[in-house]
Design a protein around this motif. Sequence first.
Motif, PDB file in Angstrom:
ATOM      1  N   LYS A 211      23.660 -23.004 -62.565  1.00 35.90           N
ATOM      2  CA  LYS A 211      24.994 -22.814 -63.141  1.00 35.90           C
ATOM      3  C   LYS A 211      26.063 -22.793 -62.055  1.00 35.90           C
ATOM      4  O   LYS A 211      27.168 -23.308 -62.243  1.00 35.90           O
ATOM      5  CB  LYS A 211      25.035 -21.514 -63.941  1.00 35.90           C
ATOM      6  N   ARG A 268      33.786 -20.326 -68.715  1.00 36.27           N
ATOM      7  CA  ARG A 268      32.462 -20.139 -69.321  1.00 36.27           C
ATOM      8  C   ARG A 268      31.691 -21.449 -69.245  1.00 36.27           C
ATOM      9  O   ARG A 268      32.270 -22.534 -69.346  1.00 36.27           O
ATOM     10  CB  ARG A 268      32.614 -19.702 -70.778  1.00 36.27           C
ATOM     11  N   ASP A 270      28.226 -22.889 -71.077  1.00 39.78           N
ATOM     12  CA  ASP A 270      27.173 -22.684 -72.069  1.00 39.78           C
ATOM     13  C   ASP A 270      26.181 -23.835 -72.003  1.00 39.78           C
ATOM     14  O   ASP A 270      26.542 -24.993 -72.277  1.00 39.78           O
ATOM     15  CB  ASP A 270      27.769 -22.602 -73.477  1.00 39.78           C
ATOM     16  N   ARG A 272      23.696 -26.064 -73.453  1.00 34.08           N
ATOM     17  CA  ARG A 272      23.320 -26.478 -74.809  1.00 34.08           C
ATOM     18  C   ARG A 272      21.882 -26.954 -74.893  1.00 34.08           C
ATOM     19  O   ARG A 272      21.177 -26.651 -75.853  1.00 34.08           O
ATOM     20  CB  ARG A 272      24.257 -27.577 -75.300  1.00 34.08           C
ATOM     21  N   VAL A 285      25.850 -29.130 -70.693  1.00 34.57           N
ATOM     22  CA  VAL A 285      26.526 -27.835 -70.587  1.00 34.57           C
ATOM     23  C   VAL A 285      27.930 -27.949 -71.175  1.00 34.57           C
ATOM     24  O   VAL A 285      28.661 -28.910 -70.886  1.00 34.57           O
ATOM     25  CB  VAL A 285      26.617 -27.373 -69.115  1.00 34.57           C
TER      26      VAL A 285
END
Length: 340
Positions: A211, A268, A270, A272, A285
């Motif tokens: 990330k 943010r 996320d 997926r 993402v």
Amino acid sequence: MNTTKVIASCIVLALIGTPAISLAKARGGSGGGFSGGSRSSSASGNIGSRGSRTHDQNGAQPIQQSATPKPATATPPSTATSPSPAAQPTPASQPSFLQRNPLLAGIAGGLAGSWIGHMLFDATESSAKTNEAGDAATQTAGASSNNGLLLFLMVLGAAAAYYFLKVRRTPAPVLSGITRSSAVTGSLLAESSTATFRPATTDLDITIADKAAFQQLLTDIQTAWSKQDLAELKHFVTPEMLTYFSTALAENVSLDIENRVEDVVLGRADVREAWTESAMQYATVGLHWSARDYTVSTKKQRGEPGYLIEGSDETPAESSEVWTFVRFQNGKWLLSAIQQ
């Protein structure tokens, strides 16, 4: 006599024309940066490749430009134990004898036409000769009688041929067999109906380090884009994505504009989906960030009218896009697709 000739001519044309018609029937049958900020670019939008999942529905807009070909849609096999009557294939209608044997029909028609013509013209010649001898009435009546009998025999023969070829014809059996639509899921028939081979995939765990790499790529790509630096961009994106960036930058240069994305702050990320296929690893993402995203004219100076074309160079704007990253055998991540 003239009426008889007309009737006979119509029969000849019908006999000759029927094979031709039969033969003809037998043959006939808003975001920021590259994708959002460069709104005038035809290369912007949903672009790139996601491996075997390029054209899958993942909640974002479908990819419109990709080096990965779109597979042909295949109808999934039915899971019902017994197929419905509507799903059964309709048996094809059997062709007639004339359609199955156009050459023989043509020869028969030609012979019949020649025979009729010979009989008619022979009768006419005989009638003319007899008239010269002085017995025209009797011979003409006889020729007419013979022609009438000939026409009756022809009609009778045509009816008999129709009866034996159409009425007494044995219907061909319907061989439905096994079709792909009735193949059991997982069988070889079901597998062969797939248009393209889809490699096996396994889920991939995304770590905190991954990330962090995605966040750094977001900043690095937007910075290189703002500087129009393709040499720097090639370190962060796949060759396919580099082509799209290059095209968009060339269009901006042609229009004398620049899109700038500054002070990128990731809010943010996320994940997926993340998966592995062959030696490649993919991660899709959803990225949400804020940045000063604006477009300016390269022919104007700051403060001049017409310098700021779009966006704000002072107030940050929120952006959301779906980015897909790829790496080879645990190498470094590269941007491979962008979706709105």
